[in-house]
Design an enzyme around this catalytic site. Structure first.
Site, PDB file in Angstrom:
ATOM      1  N   MET A 119     -33.313 -15.553 -30.374  1.00 36.17           N
ATOM      2  CA  MET A 119     -31.860 -15.567 -30.166  1.00 36.17           C
ATOM      3  C   MET A 119     -31.191 -16.034 -31.456  1.00 36.17           C
ATOM      4  O   MET A 119     -31.378 -17.188 -31.880  1.00 36.17           O
ATOM      5  CB  MET A 119     -31.477 -16.474 -28.993  1.00 36.17           C
ATOM      6  CG  MET A 119     -31.812 -15.874 -27.641  1.00 36.17           C
ATOM      7  SD  MET A 119     -31.212 -16.866 -26.253  1.00 36.17           S
ATOM      8  CE  MET A 119     -32.431 -18.172 -26.209  1.00 36.17           C
ATOM      9  N   ALA A 120     -30.446 -15.118 -32.057  1.00 38.46           N
ATOM     10  CA  ALA A 120     -29.746 -15.428 -33.300  1.00 38.46           C
ATOM     11  C   ALA A 120     -28.796 -16.596 -33.058  1.00 38.46           C
ATOM     12  O   ALA A 120     -28.077 -16.628 -32.055  1.00 38.46           O
ATOM     13  CB  ALA A 120     -28.981 -14.198 -33.773  1.00 38.46           C
ATOM     14  N   GLN A 146     -39.177 -12.683 -35.911  1.00 35.09           N
ATOM     15  CA  GLN A 146     -38.638 -11.401 -35.474  1.00 35.09           C
ATOM     16  C   GLN A 146     -37.939 -10.701 -36.631  1.00 35.09           C
ATOM     17  O   GLN A 146     -37.047 -11.258 -37.272  1.00 35.09           O
ATOM     18  CB  GLN A 146     -37.666 -11.506 -34.311  1.00 35.09           C
ATOM     19  CG  GLN A 146     -37.449 -10.085 -33.762  1.00 35.09           C
ATOM     20  CD  GLN A 146     -36.307  -9.933 -32.797  1.00 35.09           C
ATOM     21  OE1 GLN A 146     -35.214 -10.427 -33.041  1.00 35.09           O
ATOM     22  NE2 GLN A 146     -36.553  -9.243 -31.698  1.00 35.09           N
ATOM     23  N   CYS A 188     -31.121  -4.658 -30.303  1.00 33.72           N
ATOM     24  CA  CYS A 188     -29.801  -5.195 -30.635  1.00 33.72           C
ATOM     25  C   CYS A 188     -28.696  -4.225 -30.197  1.00 33.72           C
ATOM     26  O   CYS A 188     -28.670  -3.078 -30.640  1.00 33.72           O
ATOM     27  CB  CYS A 188     -29.723  -5.459 -32.132  1.00 33.72           C
ATOM     28  SG  CYS A 188     -28.216  -6.314 -32.591  1.00 33.72           S
ATOM     29  N   LYS A 221     -39.779  -5.270 -29.300  1.00 35.59           N
ATOM     30  CA  LYS A 221     -38.891  -5.713 -28.221  1.00 35.59           C
ATOM     31  C   LYS A 221     -37.768  -4.696 -28.135  1.00 35.59           C
ATOM     32  O   LYS A 221     -37.163  -4.343 -29.157  1.00 35.59           O
ATOM     33  CB  LYS A 221     -38.348  -7.104 -28.545  1.00 35.59           C
ATOM     34  CG  LYS A 221     -37.407  -7.668 -27.497  1.00 35.59           C
ATOM     35  CD  LYS A 221     -37.204  -9.162 -27.755  1.00 35.59           C
ATOM     36  CE  LYS A 221     -36.207  -9.781 -26.795  1.00 35.59           C
ATOM     37  NZ  LYS A 221     -34.825  -9.406 -27.096  1.00 35.59           N
ATOM     38  N   ASN A 252     -38.502  -8.967 -19.577  1.00 34.38           N
ATOM     39  CA  ASN A 252     -37.385  -9.796 -20.057  1.00 34.38           C
ATOM     40  C   ASN A 252     -36.104  -9.424 -19.322  1.00 34.38           C
ATOM     41  O   ASN A 252     -35.830  -8.250 -19.102  1.00 34.38           O
ATOM     42  CB  ASN A 252     -37.216  -9.578 -21.574  1.00 34.38           C
ATOM     43  CG  ASN A 252     -36.015 -10.284 -22.171  1.00 34.38           C
ATOM     44  OD1 ASN A 252     -35.257  -9.701 -22.924  1.00 34.38           O
ATOM     45  ND2 ASN A 252     -35.832 -11.543 -21.846  1.00 34.38           N
ATOM     46  N   GLY A 253     -35.365 -10.467 -18.988  1.00 37.20           N
ATOM     47  CA  GLY A 253     -34.051 -10.253 -18.393  1.00 37.20           C
ATOM     48  C   GLY A 253     -33.866 -11.017 -17.103  1.00 37.20           C
ATOM     49  O   GLY A 253     -34.582 -10.811 -16.124  1.00 37.20           O
ATOM     50  N   ASP A 254     -32.924 -11.979 -17.149  1.00 32.62           N
ATOM     51  CA  ASP A 254     -32.485 -12.693 -15.944  1.00 32.62           C
ATOM     52  C   ASP A 254     -33.546 -13.601 -15.342  1.00 32.62           C
ATOM     53  O   ASP A 254     -33.629 -13.734 -14.123  1.00 32.62           O
ATOM     54  CB  ASP A 254     -31.978 -11.709 -14.877  1.00 32.62           C
ATOM     55  CG  ASP A 254     -30.780 -10.917 -15.343  1.00 32.62           C
ATOM     56  OD1 ASP A 254     -30.269 -11.193 -16.450  1.00 32.62           O
ATOM     57  OD2 ASP A 254     -30.346 -10.006 -14.607  1.00 32.62           O
ATOM     58  N   GLY A 311     -34.747 -15.927 -22.397  1.00 33.52           N
ATOM     59  CA  GLY A 311     -33.660 -16.192 -23.340  1.00 33.52           C
ATOM     60  C   GLY A 311     -32.642 -17.162 -22.770  1.00 33.52           C
ATOM     61  O   GLY A 311     -32.840 -18.384 -22.794  1.00 33.52           O
TER      62      GLY A 311
HETATM   63  C1  LIG Z   1     -27.028 -15.647 -28.306  1.00 34.87           C
HETATM   64  C2  LIG Z   1     -28.066 -14.564 -28.212  1.00 34.87           C
HETATM   65  C3  LIG Z   1     -28.677 -14.099 -29.366  1.00 34.87           C
HETATM   66  C4  LIG Z   1     -29.662 -13.114 -29.291  1.00 34.87           C
HETATM   67  N1  LIG Z   1     -30.281 -12.715 -30.431  1.00 34.87           N
HETATM   68  C5  LIG Z   1     -31.331 -11.834 -30.352  1.00 34.87           C
HETATM   69  C6  LIG Z   1     -32.085 -11.488 -31.495  1.00 34.87           C
HETATM   70  O1  LIG Z   1     -31.837 -11.965 -32.607  1.00 34.87           O
HETATM   71  N2  LIG Z   1     -33.120 -10.609 -31.327  1.00 34.87           N
HETATM   72  C7  LIG Z   1     -33.426 -10.042 -30.123  1.00 34.87           C
HETATM   73  O2  LIG Z   1     -34.350  -9.245 -30.012  1.00 34.87           O
HETATM   74  N3  LIG Z   1     -32.708 -10.363 -29.020  1.00 34.87           N
HETATM   75  C8  LIG Z   1     -31.702 -11.259 -29.106  1.00 34.87           C
HETATM   76  N4  LIG Z   1     -31.031 -11.617 -27.978  1.00 34.87           N
HETATM   77  C9  LIG Z   1     -31.466 -11.064 -26.682  1.00 34.87           C
HETATM   78  C10 LIG Z   1     -32.496 -11.970 -26.022  1.00 34.87           C
HETATM   79  O3  LIG Z   1     -33.655 -12.071 -26.826  1.00 34.87           O
HETATM   80  C11 LIG Z   1     -32.898 -11.439 -24.622  1.00 34.87           C
HETATM   81  O4  LIG Z   1     -33.480 -10.166 -24.774  1.00 34.87           O
HETATM   82  C12 LIG Z   1     -31.701 -11.317 -23.690  1.00 34.87           C
HETATM   83  O5  LIG Z   1     -30.904 -12.482 -23.736  1.00 34.87           O
HETATM   84  C13 LIG Z   1     -32.150 -11.051 -22.257  1.00 34.87           C
HETATM   85  O6  LIG Z   1     -32.986 -12.063 -21.809  1.00 34.87           O
HETATM   86  P1  LIG Z   1     -32.437 -13.242 -20.847  1.00 34.87           P
HETATM   87  O7  LIG Z   1     -31.876 -12.604 -19.619  1.00 34.87           O
HETATM   88  O8  LIG Z   1     -33.654 -14.098 -20.562  1.00 34.87           O
HETATM   89  O9  LIG Z   1     -31.382 -13.965 -21.612  1.00 34.87           O
HETATM   90  C14 LIG Z   1     -30.024 -12.562 -28.034  1.00 34.87           C
HETATM   91  C15 LIG Z   1     -29.394 -13.032 -26.882  1.00 34.87           C
HETATM   92  C16 LIG Z   1     -28.431 -14.017 -26.947  1.00 34.87           C
HETATM   93  C17 LIG Z   1     -27.799 -14.506 -25.676  1.00 34.87           C
END
Ligand SMILES: Cc1cc2nc3c(=O)[nH]c(=O)nc-3n(C[C@H](O)[C@H](O)[C@H](O)COP(=O)(O)O)c2cc1C
Length: 380
Positions: free
Chosen positions: A14-15, A74, A105, A146, A210-212, A234
């Protein structure tokens, strides 16, 4: 083939979030729970071109703490040669133990140029990036991908891209069950994860879902529902790094610890701030912790004025003065605290280059555009 770490849990890149301090905090939370293994914690995304050009910022992104293992980077990239050069740099300089490629992205400034989640639509380019990355890694460091489901419901890419990546020899494929058009709206489609798992089983390539995932129980449910080999988490850990201890317990079949009360939450927040300050210095560290305040305090009763001041905190002393003003004798509010957090919306037509969807092949014009997508971006 199982994923080569235990428990099969990955902190999602997560950036702006998964810097050294946050990764350490998450890992410590897993260790504190008595977990046997701690999973994998991925860096913020780094742009392959910036890395190849050795920008100070990108080199810092791929610098790990002394005890971090495995060191997972990543990489974002759109040009096979540049991605390969970035992989070579990481491998030759022994900067990473694992490399994950970002094809998820959804940020408009990236997809507008055919990068990120728009890229797998161009099948040859996608395959070529994965191929060159794996060739550059030369068996010394595993490479994973990913991705999202696709651009929108009419332009899904995950099954083709997943198969191509598996054929090229990735260590695993992680799927966020949303399209780029969804951004973070709606719910993640776990059925798509199940379909990908089914498609990649004959190729013996693990699939991470991944997701939720907001709780350890969600992770268990996702594995049961999809048959996936592990999970990527995430937003659920924003302001809740102890989720990794709960996930470790869940995967090891042990009782899942409850979320802590506010006193422990505040101590965790304070430790997070300290780690950031130790790494970045007081000014930048305090700036960084501000965005985490609302996540840590979600569901707790805290005076508005204190909340506001926490959002502008500039020193650790100021932080301490504010934290003592909070009534720490509060239980975790499970209903609110274990619900969605972080970004939860989106739903817009993805910005794409003109004519992008007309063909899955990359013609000259589109190729030039994609090359221009090799920029400094953040987000996923
Ligand atoms: C603030 C933020 C930054 C993110 N940055 C990246 C990133 O740099 N690379 C990436 O592959 N996904 C990034 N994501 C996506 C997450 O890795 C993840 O795929 C997404 O949040 C869904 O998963 P979750 O439901 O567990 O949050 C980012 C998500 C958030 C909320």
């Amino acid at each position: 083939m199982p994923v080569p770490f235990d428990p099969p849990v990955v902190l999602a890149p997560m950036a702006g979030i998964t810097n050294r301090a946050f990764r350490r905090l998450c890992r410590e939370s897993a260790l504190a729970s008595g977990a046997r293994g701690t999973g994998m914690y991925v860096s913020e995304m780094v742009t392959s071109r910036a890395l190849v050009e050795r920008s100070e910022e990108s080199l810092d992104l791929v610098t790990f703490g002394p005890d971090e293992s495995p060191r997972a980077v990543q990489l974002y990239g759109v040009a096979p040669g540049t991605v390969a050069a970035a992989v070579r740099l990481l491998v030759d300089e022994d900067r990473a133990d694992h490399i994950d490629l970002n094809f998820g992205c959804p940020v408009p400034k990236v997809t507008r140029k055919g990068g990120g989640s728009a890229l797998p639509w161009k099948r040859d380019l996608f395959r070529s990036i994965v191929h060159e990355a794996i060739r550059a890694a030369d068996g010394r460091v595993p490479v994973s991908v990913k991705m999202r489901k696709g651009i929108d419901d009419d332009h899904l890419t995950y099954l083709d891209a997943g198969r191509a990546a598996a054929e090229e020899g990735v260590a695993w494929v992680a799927l966020h069950g949303r399209t780029a058009a969804q951004m973070y709206a709606g719910t993640a489609d776990w059925d798509a994860i199940a379909r990908l798992k089914e498609a990649l089983t004959p190729l013996d390539t693990p699939v991470l879902g991944n997701g939720d995932i907001w709780t350890a129980h969600d992770a268990m449910r996702m594995v049961a529902h999809t048959g996936c080999d592990g999970v990527v988490v995430g937003r659920g850990c924003l302001g809740r790094p102890w989720l990794f201890g709960q996930l470790a317990a869940g995967f090891h079949g042990e009782p899942i610890p409850r979320d802590p009360g506010l006193a422990t939450v505040l101590a965790t927040l304070r430790r997070h701030a300290q780690l950031l300050v130790d790494d970045y210095g007081e000014l930048k560290g305090c700036r960084d912790i501000r965005k985490h305040m609302a996540w840590y305090l979600k569901g707790f009763s805290v005076r508005q004025q204190v909340r506001q001041s926490l959002g502008t905190v500039a020193t650790l002393a100021e932080l301490d003065e504010l934290l003592v003003q909070i009534d720490a004798d509060q239980e975790f509010n499970v209903e609110v605290g274990e619900g969605p957090r972080g970004r939860t919306s989106g739903n817009r037509r993805p910005s794409l280059p003109d004519g992008w969807l007309d063909s899955c092949d990359l013609d000259g014009e589109a190729a030039a555009l994609v090359a221009a997508a090799e920029i400094n971006v953040s987000g996923g």
